[in-house]
Every structure is written in structure tokens, then in C-alpha cells.
Design an enzyme around this catalytic site. Structure first.
Site, PDB file in Angstrom:
ATOM      1  N   PHE A 152       0.829  -1.217   0.000  1.00 49.55           N
ATOM      2  CA  PHE A 152       0.000   0.000   0.000  1.00 49.55           C
ATOM      3  C   PHE A 152       0.862   1.266   0.000  1.00 49.55           C
ATOM      4  O   PHE A 152       0.602   2.205  -0.756  1.00 49.55           O
ATOM      5  CB  PHE A 152      -0.917  -0.038   1.226  1.00 49.55           C
ATOM      6  CG  PHE A 152      -1.673   1.233   1.483  1.00 49.55           C
ATOM      7  CD1 PHE A 152      -2.920   1.443   0.908  1.00 49.55           C
ATOM      8  CD2 PHE A 152      -1.149   2.220   2.319  1.00 49.55           C
ATOM      9  CE1 PHE A 152      -3.625   2.608   1.154  1.00 49.55           C
ATOM     10  CE2 PHE A 152      -1.844   3.389   2.568  1.00 49.55           C
ATOM     11  CZ  PHE A 152      -3.089   3.584   1.976  1.00 49.55           C
ATOM     12  N   ASP A 153       1.869   1.317   0.851  1.00 48.84           N
ATOM     13  CA  ASP A 153       2.723   2.506   0.956  1.00 48.84           C
ATOM     14  C   ASP A 153       3.380   2.838  -0.380  1.00 48.84           C
ATOM     15  O   ASP A 153       3.362   3.978  -0.844  1.00 48.84           O
ATOM     16  CB  ASP A 153       3.815   2.287   1.999  1.00 48.84           C
ATOM     17  CG  ASP A 153       3.281   2.004   3.381  1.00 48.84           C
ATOM     18  OD1 ASP A 153       2.473   1.067   3.525  1.00 48.84           O
ATOM     19  OD2 ASP A 153       3.670   2.714   4.318  1.00 48.84           O
ATOM     20  N   THR A 154       3.980   1.810  -0.990  1.00 45.92           N
ATOM     21  CA  THR A 154       4.679   2.017  -2.257  1.00 45.92           C
ATOM     22  C   THR A 154       3.718   2.481  -3.339  1.00 45.92           C
ATOM     23  O   THR A 154       4.008   3.421  -4.099  1.00 45.92           O
ATOM     24  CB  THR A 154       5.360   0.713  -2.695  1.00 45.92           C
ATOM     25  OG1 THR A 154       6.268   0.287  -1.682  1.00 45.92           O
ATOM     26  CG2 THR A 154       6.107   0.913  -3.997  1.00 45.92           C
TER      27      THR A 154
END
Length: 423
Positions: free
Chosen positions: A189-191
Site C-alpha cells: 500500500f505505501d509504495t
């Protein structure tokens, strides 16, 4: 929180799964830090990812102990899923999250969120890979982290330095636009969020952090890295397909720089064109006079090499495309344009030789230069309206069909109701 409590300026989300022993000390320490250092209303939201131990009871007790603490219960695991639902439901202008082990020193929290509150940046991330960061962790995790970020730079053209540090923040209005386009519900999710933000022209602020590896961490490092690599491949294909409306978001959010219009494209294309023309003419003269090959062979060889260099430079500089997605397609399209340029220059040479059989190389070079000028105009139109149309002001791709802030999913609405009830 009571009805008299104002809307928080900052909403810090702490995703947890079976953290009955860690949750209490984490939230109390974070709460004390915010009370001491943050002069505005805040909320700490515990996002319980389907815990099966006593974590829900611990979280509920914390809400009674500290009125600034709220709890949202999710029936499915996934850090990305939790952040997406809670952030979309929150109305705080600044949203943040941190891992429950508090591996990142909390002194970095104010530097993280200050650029978002001032409007200077759209997202902010803690980075463990900055020279000023102080990091204590094992060699295996260090190697995997650095290798993963190198993969992101090579495969997705990422410009940020640390994708997976559990210490990030985003402006609330930006979250409402970007989060519906983020698909991964777990660690990638972060990437995905950061790459999408970069492609939309948003500003990402990086903060060096002091970070200490939690020896009790239960994260499957190798398994997580494998899932992340699958996510990289999926996002590479998604970006290459042009399905994400990054240019529309860039324009809607006012992130089109003043140097990105037609005039700037003309100037940059002209500079690249002069360089590639000089390369073409220099190679032609060298091949024809020094190597001694025929003028037509020298022309097609020099033109092919100059076209490859021209496409690479225009792709990266004129139209601002980073990363490898679409590169082969762009070069293939440019080679079709190369065919037209070659026809113009070889036709000019043929006509010259018919009128002057013993033409000196200097005159041949001048004639090719004139033909190149005409071909350059055609090439610019082709690049702007066809090859790189998805990166120009014109011809932006239509928006993909995703849930939006105006039309949230059922899970988003559920998280919103839980947050409202907890206030």
C-alpha cells in the site's frame, strides 16, 4: 470523543493485529508526546485488523482513559486496508500513521507533519536511508530494504528513498483523491500510494529518522518482500496501460508546472533536436569521409542512432517520463517516425546526386541538415499528439472507474460510522 471536542487537526492511525501487550504502552507514549508537543486538537485512531487476542479490550480501555483515542474494528487483516478506510473516513486536514512498535523516534513527528500543515508538501515520509538518519537493525533487513528501493527506482522510476518506513503522513484532501486509486490492502500500500503521488506531480517531503529495529517484530520480511515485488510488477503493468488518470489529477490539483505547456515542450524539444541533429550530421560526416561507407548507408546508420538518442532525451526531459514502462512502445513508435525522416533525407540525397553526381561530403551534410529541419517539425507533432500524448496537456487518458470520496465503498462507510461513534 465528546461532541464539544473540535475536529482534530491531526489524526494518527496505529494499525494493529494481536498487539495486546504492545498497544497500551505505544498509545500512552504517543499520547503524552502529542499533548506535550502538538498545540492543536489531535486524535489517535487504533485500527484493529481482525485481532483474535485481547487487543480490542485493551483498545476500548484506552478510549476510556484518554478522550483523544478512538478505535475502529476491521474484520479483515491488512495494513493498507486499515489505513485506506480510516483515512477516507477521517475529516482531519492532516493524516498520519506509525507502526505500533514505535521503532521511529517520535521527535521526527513534528518535522513530518509541519510541511503538510503549511501547504508546502502533499505527503511526508520518514526515511531510514538518508545520511542523517540513525538506524539500528540487522544486516538482512538492511540489505532487503536497500535492494527493494533500488528495484523501485529501476522498475517504477521512484524518486523517494524509503518506501516501507512505518512513519508517514498525507494531507486529508490529497488522501481523498489518491486513496480510491490504491488497490493493495497489505504492505505494498505505501509504495503504491507514493508512486501514484509522484506520477500526479505531488510533492513528497522526506524526514531523516532515528529508527531502532524491534527484536519482537513478527513481520515476515522475506514473504513481505516477495509480495512487494509482485506489487511492483502489477503496478508497472497498470502504469504502462495508461489506466490511471494521473494527468487529470495533476491538472485538477493544480500541479501542472508553468513549464509544462506547449511552449516549454517546444523549447525543450528544440534543444534536444539541435543536439540530435548535430549528432546525426557528425556521425554522417565521420562515416562518409573517415570510414568511407556510401552516403546512403552512412545516413541511415547515423539517423538511426540519433533517433534512439533523441527519443530517450525527449521522453525523459521534454515530456518528463521516468521509469521503464512504455519505453519499448515509445521507441517503436519513434522508429516509425524515423522511417519518414529517413525517406526525407535519403530523397534529398538522391535528388542532389541526380543533379550533382560528385557532390562533396560538406554539401551532402548541408542538404541533410535542411531536410532534418523539415523532418523535425513533423517529429514534434508526432511526439506530442501520438507517441507521448498521455504525458502532454492534450490527450490525457480518461479517468478509470474507481470508488471516489463522493461514492465510498461499503467498507469505507462502515469505518466512517465507527469513527463518528467514537468521537
Amino acid at each position: 470523543m465528546s461532541e464539544a471536542t473540535p475536529t482534530p487537526v491531526l489524526d494518527v492511525v496505529v494499525p494493529v493485529h494481536n498487539e495486546e501487550h504492545t498497544l497500551g504502552p505505544c498509545v500512552r507514549r504517543l499520547h503524552e508526546h502529542l499533548v506535550t508537543t502538538f498545540p492543536y486538537p489531535f486524535r489517535i485512531t487504533v485500527a484493529d485488523n481482525a485481532s483474535t487476542d485481547t487487543t480490542p479490550l485493551v483498545a476500548a480501555a484506552l478510549t476510556q482513559e484518554m478522550p483523544e483515542v478512538a478505535v475502529v474494528r476491521l474484520e479483515a487483516k491488512g495494513r493498507g486496508r486499515a489505513l485506506k478506510q480510516v483515512w477516507l473516513a477521517s475529516r482531519a486536514p492532516v493524516l498520519a500513521y506509525m507502526d505500533v512498535d514505535l521503532s521511529t523516534d517520535l521527535d521526527a513527528l513534528w518535522p513530518l507533519i509541519a510541511p503538510l500543515m503549511s501547504g508546502h508538501s502533499d505527503l511526508a515520509i520518514g526515511t531510514r536511508l538518508h545520511p542523517d538518519s540513525r538506524v539500528v537493525r540487522g544486516a538482512k533487513r538492511e540489505l532487503i530494504s536497500r535492494a527493494y528501493n533500488l528495484v523501485l527506482h529501476a522498475a517504477l522510476g521512484a524518486g523517494f528513498s524509503d518506501a516501507q518506513c512505518g512513519f508517514k503522513a498525507i494531507r486529508g484532501d490529497v488522501a481523498q483523491v489518491l486513496l480510491p486509486l490504491v488497490d493493495d490492502p497489505t504492505w505494498f500500500f505505501d509504495t503504491e500510494l507514493l508512486v501514484l503521488a509522484e506520477r500526479c506531480g505531488l510533492r513528497i517531503h522526506e524526514v531523516p529518522v532515528d529508527w531502532y529495529d524491534d527484536p519482537d517484530s513478527r513481520v515476515d520480511v522475506v514473504g513481505t518482500a516477495t509480495d512487494d515485488l509482485r506489487g511492483v510488477w502489477r503496478m508497472h503493468r497498470t502504469l504502462a496501460s495508461g489506466r490511471l488518470p494521473t494527468d487529470l489529477i495533476r491538472q485538477d490539483m493544480g500541479r501542472i508546472p508553468p513549464t509544462s505547456g506547449v511552449g516549454a515542450h517546444v523549447v525543450r524539444f528544440g534543444v534536444v533536436g539541435v543536439g540530435s541533429t548535430l549528432l546525426h550530421l557528425g556521425l554522417f560526416a565521420a562515416l562518409a569521409s573517415v570510414v568511407g561507407v556510401g552516403s546512403q548507408t552512412a545516413n541511415v546508420t547515423a539517423l538511426l542512432l540519433a533517433t534512439i538518442a533523441n527519443t530517450w532525451a525527449n521522453r525523459r526531459w521534454t515530456f518528463g517520463i521516468r521509469g521503464g514502462e512504455g519505453s519499448l512502445r515509445h521507441h517503436a513508435q519513434a522508429l516509425l517516425v524515423f522511417g519518414g525522416t529517413w525517406a526525407m533525407t535519403s530523397g534529398a540525397l538522391g535528388a542532389l546526386h541526380a543533379a550533382w553526381p560528385a557532390t562533396p561530403v560538406v554539401v551532402e551534410t548541408l542538404v541533410i541538415g535542411v531536410a532534418n529541419v523539415v523532418a523535425t517539425v513533423v517529429k514534434f507533432v508526432a511526439m506530442r499528439s501520438w507517441i507521448f500524448a498521455d504525458r502532454g496537456v492534450l490527450g490525457a487518458p480518461p479517468p478509470a472507474e474507481h470508488p471516489t470520496a463522493e461514492h465510498p465503498t461499503a467498507e469505507d462507510e462502515s469505518a466512517g460510522r465507527e469513527l463518528e461513534a467514537a468521537r
